[in-house]
Design a protein around this motif. Structure first.
Motif, PDB file in Angstrom:
ATOM      1  N   LYS A 212      55.639   2.152  75.123  1.00 59.88           N
ATOM      2  CA  LYS A 212      54.647   1.178  75.258  1.00 59.88           C
ATOM      3  C   LYS A 212      53.392   0.986  76.756  1.00 59.88           C
TER       4      LYS A 212
ATOM      5  N   GLN B 236      52.078   8.928  69.971  1.00 61.71           N
ATOM      6  CA  GLN B 236      52.404   9.933  68.828  1.00 61.71           C
ATOM      7  C   GLN B 236      52.956  11.131  69.126  1.00 61.71           C
TER       8      GLN B 236
ATOM      9  N   ASP C  43      40.675  18.079  60.543  1.00 59.64           N
ATOM     10  CA  ASP C  43      41.133  18.092  62.300  1.00 59.64           C
ATOM     11  C   ASP C  43      40.470  17.791  62.921  1.00 59.64           C
TER      12      ASP C  43
ATOM     13  N   ASP D 150      63.537   9.114  57.321  1.00 62.20           N
ATOM     14  CA  ASP D 150      62.271   8.983  58.085  1.00 62.20           C
ATOM     15  C   ASP D 150      61.004   9.264  56.512  1.00 62.20           C
TER      16      ASP D 150
ATOM     17  N   SER E 111      57.778   9.629  58.041  1.00 63.88           N
ATOM     18  CA  SER E 111      56.614  11.519  57.926  1.00 63.88           C
ATOM     19  C   SER E 111      55.167  11.658  57.644  1.00 63.88           C
ATOM     20  N   SER E 112      55.045  12.637  57.433  1.00 62.24           N
ATOM     21  CA  SER E 112      53.474  12.472  56.636  1.00 62.24           C
ATOM     22  C   SER E 112      53.802  13.293  55.568  1.00 62.24           C
TER      23      SER E 112
ATOM     24  N   TYR F   7      54.970   9.186  54.112  1.00 62.94           N
ATOM     25  CA  TYR F   7      55.937   8.849  52.584  1.00 62.94           C
ATOM     26  C   TYR F   7      55.594   7.468  51.931  1.00 62.94           C
TER      27      TYR F   7
ATOM     28  N   ASP G 146      50.095   0.288  66.674  1.00 63.21           N
ATOM     29  CA  ASP G 146      50.740   0.703  66.943  1.00 63.21           C
ATOM     30  C   ASP G 146      51.615   0.204  68.143  1.00 63.21           C
ATOM     31  N   LYS G 147      52.715   0.484  69.068  1.00 65.60           N
ATOM     32  CA  LYS G 147      53.089  -0.410  69.897  1.00 65.60           C
ATOM     33  C   LYS G 147      52.146  -0.642  70.919  1.00 65.60           C
ATOM     34  N   GLN G 148      51.292  -0.039  71.040  1.00 66.72           N
ATOM     35  CA  GLN G 148      50.706  -0.276  72.243  1.00 66.72           C
ATOM     36  C   GLN G 148      49.367  -1.636  71.815  1.00 66.72           C
TER      37      GLN G 148
ATOM     38  N   GLU H  15      46.933  -1.309  69.459  1.00 71.50           N
ATOM     39  CA  GLU H  15      46.126  -0.257  69.496  1.00 71.50           C
ATOM     40  C   GLU H  15      45.072  -0.181  67.700  1.00 71.50           C
TER      41      GLU H  15
ATOM     42  N   ASN I  73      43.387   8.553  61.507  1.00 74.16           N
ATOM     43  CA  ASN I  73      43.970   8.434  63.059  1.00 74.16           C
ATOM     44  C   ASN I  73      43.270   8.427  63.690  1.00 74.16           C
TER      45      ASN I  73
ATOM     46  N   LYS J 196      43.239   7.680  67.008  1.00 78.77           N
ATOM     47  CA  LYS J 196      44.037   8.172  68.042  1.00 78.77           C
ATOM     48  C   LYS J 196      43.573   9.891  68.367  1.00 78.77           C
ATOM     49  N   THR J 197      44.114  10.794  67.226  1.00 76.32           N
ATOM     50  CA  THR J 197      43.954  11.964  66.848  1.00 76.32           C
ATOM     51  C   THR J 197      42.416  12.694  66.328  1.00 76.32           C
TER      52      THR J 197
ATOM     53  N   HIS K 130      42.206  12.650  63.239  1.00 80.26           N
ATOM     54  CA  HIS K 130      42.298  14.099  62.135  1.00 80.26           C
ATOM     55  C   HIS K 130      41.915  12.371  61.027  1.00 80.26           C
TER      56      HIS K 130
END
Lengths: 759, 267
Positions: free
Chosen positions: A96, A103, B57, B126, B129-130, B138, B198-200, B202, B228, B230-231, B233
């Motif tokens: 957090k 990630q 990417d 999971d 997962s991707s 999934y 996400d958890k932040q 954002e 994504n 953040k990345t 991608h």
């Protein structure tokens, strides 16, 4: 011209002081715009090849340049319900934190593992559910130790330590994030112990502490110098003037730097201390003024005569210092350039103040207060039986000149041997004290796990899918074993390890299948399985997208730049003995490589600029005296000081690192001043009284007193730094005192002997 | 139970079609999402699609996945079976993948690895997962259960000229995201854009459907992208050919066909 300037200052002291104040206000006006940059990385420009290549590697393999490592250890072993719960909890909280790249945070509770359970493959975070029963805990242990990629990374061999790897965004402040993590672990609490390490913490903590210590020690140094000055001259106004000159030059040059939009970098944060040191040059004015005043008993005349005699040496010593620092700008390292230029500017300010502000203040001092101070000095001198110890020292140098010259030569020879043994290295973690949290954590994590420093070797090719060939993977595997022979390499990881692990898992976890498969199809399909299951980034970290390039991770147990050099050599040797197909090559990258290049470029950049400034200073000295001989003579104290200092560094086996190389530039500012004052005043005196020995002894006795005063002042100011909490400051403090002793000895003992012998 | 759910869905959809202009007045946010899931994940009784996935990417490097997907519904909003055959990349050709999706428990997944002639069940705990290395999880591919989130209608607005409901979904339990905002087309109930936080708190992933085609009367998102943020991608998905209601047999979804592709459906 110069005479007119200080003549004007003597006539209009109040106006001069007012103008100085106004000027200072203008520069102070710039201060609120200050920008601070504490990142030592920025010593290299973003366009430097190592930064460009490292960025490219980071992009290719979805890596992050900056990773914080949080070690968690429990004496009873970490595989127990409570500790595992804490690991999960800490990971959740860390995710957090702003600036953390959520990630890619890796811990037991986020890293995926592929395991076989009865007839099925299971892909899940290792710590998906906290195991409860004893048998579940045992299973977890087995899973961890069965996967060589996890051992030494997520669990130590003795099972007592684990780590969370926390990548942070490039713009984030490592220290700020580290502080938040400290708060989290404090709340989670004991009996576990927590260790925070990693380059961003060291870097940002160092940067921050450096600023703090500069902020703390500049004023303390100033205070100590004030007190020393007072004991020397017994006059508050003189103490004030001396400090005022220092402050003015600091304010003007920092103000200009800020006003021109440059950030205050770790290098420029040292400007105040340097300028304070250089400004002690004004002591020579006061020293001479006290002698003159005693002779002529008239303040106005004393000031003018002092300025007449001292103007030239002050001019040349400040000019030489300024040129010396300005010539640092010939190097390639931008912050060093800026530092050199602005210290040069500050030195010019000091020069101007010496001609204007200082005589102006001298004019305003009450004669009675000077007389009082002088009387006290006279009494002391009477006690010392009319001839001062300095005069005795002068006589001593002349009578024993051959012996002194011989000892000097022997010392130089020894020092040169010492210099040949200098070990160039840089280790930022060792800039913290051995007992500091950063250094302790780093030591523990390096002992328990694979290593906190990280290097990459990137296999570079143009051929798509090359990495899927069994021969390529076997080569990578063999190279890893080669690298691991270095005892400071704790762990290596590559795509070969992933493929081997999947191969084993798909064959009932049979250890005999922990090998590279024999066909490209198998490798391709195993990798595909990895992509389908694990976090895709795990794989992206070790192969690029078109499978043209692979990345070997090498965890190193030290931040020494030298180890990286050895690893590069090892790879070169291996590729030489086991030739790679054409167009294939391994390239180093990563933070360990960056530190090595940084070390080399910054240090050598510093050294080459310094050598350039030495040559320039020598040329300038020859020009000043219009004489080859006198140029060389006045250059000798500087040269001797530097050679002996670095000879000592070589002999005591201290690494030649960043702080040590900064020292060289400081000696530039000091040793040369002493020699110039000595030689100029000697030549003046010799013209008046053409008796060589008498003139030499007089010079040691009178301007020599100024030199001693200057040296003491300076050494005291820097000695304070021995109490700093960062080792570079301690080093600078100790060596500065040594430089003072050495350069005043070289000037007051060696120079007279030398001049007496060869004049 | 399944039949009741199916009945509810039919009713809901019936209402949707009956009153296309003012559905917001009558439908709760949950019902809107339910309709969205039904149209996006459960269109037709079965489906066959040839799908091209481009994984791109940050630096623009690409990986290709070309696959044929067979999907059969067993209950609206509930059980489903997926069969996936990979054509590309060429070195994984003949790799197949199968998913049984259950309304009330974790999916079953199987993978066939042709190079070692091995079928393995993959325990799928999971779902975040991707999916084959893409930016889709999934869960994104096969859908989330409606009762796992709580919903709120934030506003109604136009997106690229289409009027949409903007709905916020907050997970009730643990989930991959902490908040999802969806722009759902008022006409066909397909998600046109989704933002995942996400958890932040954002934005980190963004979904967009930029081509909707009518296939046998069924609106289908044929070009989508998941990015994504953040990345940097992203994954671009193109449905190259899509057919509905082909009558795919139950026997296709079996280990036998995992090992040997059903040539009747996949050439």
């Amino acid at each position: 011209m110069i005479k007119r300037i200080f003549g004007f200052s003597v006539e209009h002291p109040k106006l001069i002081i007012l103008l100085t104040l106004i000027g200072t206000c203008v520069f102070l006006w710039q201060f609120p715009k200050i920008k601070i940059d504490t990142d030592p990385k920025h010593m290299l420009p973003t366009t430097s090849p190592v930064r460009v290549y490292n960025d490219e590697v980071d992009r290719l393999f979805s890596l992050h340049a900056d990773t914080i490592v949080l070690g968690i250890s429990n004496k009873e072993g970490i595989i127990n319900q409570n500790t595992l719960k804490k690991i999960a909890l800490i990971t959740q909280s860390v995710l957090k934190i702003k600036g953390v790249i959520a990630q890619d945070v890796l811990s037991l509770s986020t890293v995926n593992d592929v395991i076989v359970k009865e007839d099925s493959l299971e892909v899940r975070p290792l710590l998906d559910n906290i195991p409860e029963t004893k048998s579940e805990l045992e299973t977890m242990k087995k899973v961890l130790y069965d996967n060589p990629m996890l051992v030494d990374r997520f669990i130590s061999k003795d099972g007592k330590t684990t780590a969370i790897y926390i990548p942070i965004e490039p713009a984030a402040n490592g220290k700020a994030i580290a502080d938040l993590i400290r708060k989290i672990v404090k709340e989670v609490g004991s009996p576990e112990e927590y260790h925070l390490a990693g380059d961003p913490i060291a870097r940002d903590t160092f940067g921050a502490q450096m600023f703090m210590q500069m902020g703390l020690f500049s004023p303390i140094s100033g205070m100590v110098m004030c007190i020393a000055l007072f004991f020397m001259f017994r006059n508050y106004t003189l103490v004030f003037t001396n400090m005022a000159v220092a402050m003015i030059s600091i304010f003007w040059s920092l103000g200009l730097l800020i006003g021109m939009g440059y950030p205050v970098h770790i290098m420029s944060s040292m400007m105040p201390v340097f300028l304070m040191a250089i400004s002690t040059d004004t002591v020579h004015i006061f020293n001479e003024f006290y002698f003159r005043f005693r002779e002529v008993k008239d303040k106005r005349r004393a000031v003018i005569e002092t300025m007449n005699t001292i103007a030239k040496p002050v001019f040349y010593s400040d000019l030489t210092t300024a040129v010396g620092f300005a010539s640092l700008a010939t190097g390639a390292i931008v912050p060093v350039k800026i530092f050199g230029l602005f210290v040069a500017f500050g030195t010019f300010v000091i020069l101007i103040m010496s001609y204007t502000f200082v005589p102006a203040v001298l004019m305003l001092i009450k004669e009675s207060s000077i007389q009082k101070a002088l009387k006290r000095e006279d009494i002391k001198q009477d006690k010392a039986q009319s001839t001062s110890w300095l005069v005795k020292l002068g006589n001593f140098s002349l009578s024993k000149r051959s012996a002194i010259l011989k000892i000097g030569l022997i010392l130089m020879a020894l020092s040169i041997i010492g210099i040949s043994q200098i070990h160039v290295n840089n280790n930022m973690v060792s800039w913290f004290k051995a007992k500091s949290e950063i250094r302790r954590s780093d030591k523990i994590l390096n002992k328990e796990l694979g290593g906190t420093s990280l290097a990459y070797f990137v296999l570079d090719s143009d051929k798509e899918d090359l990495i899927k060939e069994p021969s390529t993977l076997r080569y990578i595997e063999a190279l890893q074993r080669q690298l691991e022979e270095n005892p400071l390499v704790g762990k290596t990881t590559s795509v070969a390890d992933y493929v081997k692990h999947i191969n084993r898992v798909l064959h009932q976890n049979d250890p005999r299948f922990e090998v590279i498969p024999d066909s490209k199809e198998k490798i391709a399909q195993y990798l595909f399985l990895m992509e389908m299951s694990a976090r895709p980034n795990d794989l992206n970290n070790v192969v690029d997208y078109p499978f043209k390039k692979a990345n070997i991770w090498v965890q190193v147990k030290t931040w020494d730049a030298g180890v990286m050099r050895k690893l590069i050599q090892a790879v070169q040797k291996y590729t030489l003995n086991h030739p790679l197909p054409k167009s294939l090559k391994f390239k180093p990258a990563g933070i360990a490589y960056f530190n090595m290049v940084w070390n080399d470029e910054v240090l050598w950049g510093m050294i080459s600029s310094f050598l350039a400034s030495l040559v320039l200073v020598l040329g300038l000295l020859m020009f000043e005296y219009r004489s080859l001989k006198w140029g060389i003579i006045s250059f000798i104290p500087l040269l001797a000081t530097i050679i002996i200092i670095y000879g000592m560094v070589g002999w005591i086996g201290k690494d030649f690192d960043m702080p040590i190389s900064v020292l060289s530039t400081l000696s530039l500012g000091m040793a040369i001043d002493f020699a110039i004052h000595f030689v100029s005043r000697f030549k003046q005196r010799y013209k008046e009284v053409p008796n060589l020995e008498e003139a030499l002894v007089w010079t040691v006795g009178r301007p020599g007193k100024g030199i001693i005063r200057n040296a003491i002042l300076f050494a005291l100011g820097f000695a304070v730094m021995m109490f700093a909490s960062l080792t570079p400051y301690i080093t600078v403090g100790i060596f500065m005192a040594l430089i003072m002793v050495l350069s005043s000895i070289a000037t007051l003992i060696y120079l007279p002997a030398l001049i007496d012998k060869f004049f | 139970m399944r039949n009741i759910k199916a009945l509810i869905m039919i009713l809901v959809l019936g209402m949707v079609w009956a009153k296309p202009s003012f559905p917001g007045d009558t439908l709760t946010p949950e019902e809107i999402v339910r309709a969205c899931y039904a149209n996006f994940y459960y269109a037709g009784n079965d489906m066959k699609a040839r799908i091209l996935m481009k994984l791109i990417d940050k630096g623009g490097q690409e990986r290709i996945r070309e696959l044929t997907m067979l999907r059969k519904n067993y209950a609206e909003g509930g059980g489903q079976k997926y069969f996936i055959y990979f054509h590309q990349p060429s070195d994984v050709k003949n790799t197949t993948f199968m998913v049984y999706k259950y309304p009330d428990r974790d999916d079953d997944r199987w993978l066939f690895i042709p190079a070692i002639n091995l079928v393995k069940r993959i325990a799928a705990n999971d779902k975040y997962s991707s999916f084959v290395g893409s930016d889709f999880s999934y869960e994104d591919v096969s859908g989330r259960k409606i009762q796992e989130d709580s919903y709120r209608l934030l506003k109604e607005e136009e997106l690229n000229g289409k009027s949409c409901f903007v709905i916020e979904s907050l997970p009730k339990g643990s989930a991959e995201y902490t908040k999802r905002i969806s722009w759902i087309d008022k006409v066909n109930y397909l998600p046109l854009r989704e933002e995942f936080y996400d958890k932040q708190n954002e934005l980190y992933r963004q979904f967009e459907a930029f081509e909707i085609k009518d296939i046998n009367g069924i609106p289908t998102a044929t070009k989508t992208v998941m990015k994504n943020v953040k990345t940097g991608h992203r994954t671009e998905v193109t449905f190259q050919s899509t057919e509905y209601n082909l009558g795919i047999g139950d026997d296709i979804f079996s280990e036998r066909y995992l090992r040997r592709r059903p040539t009747e459906w996949i050439k």
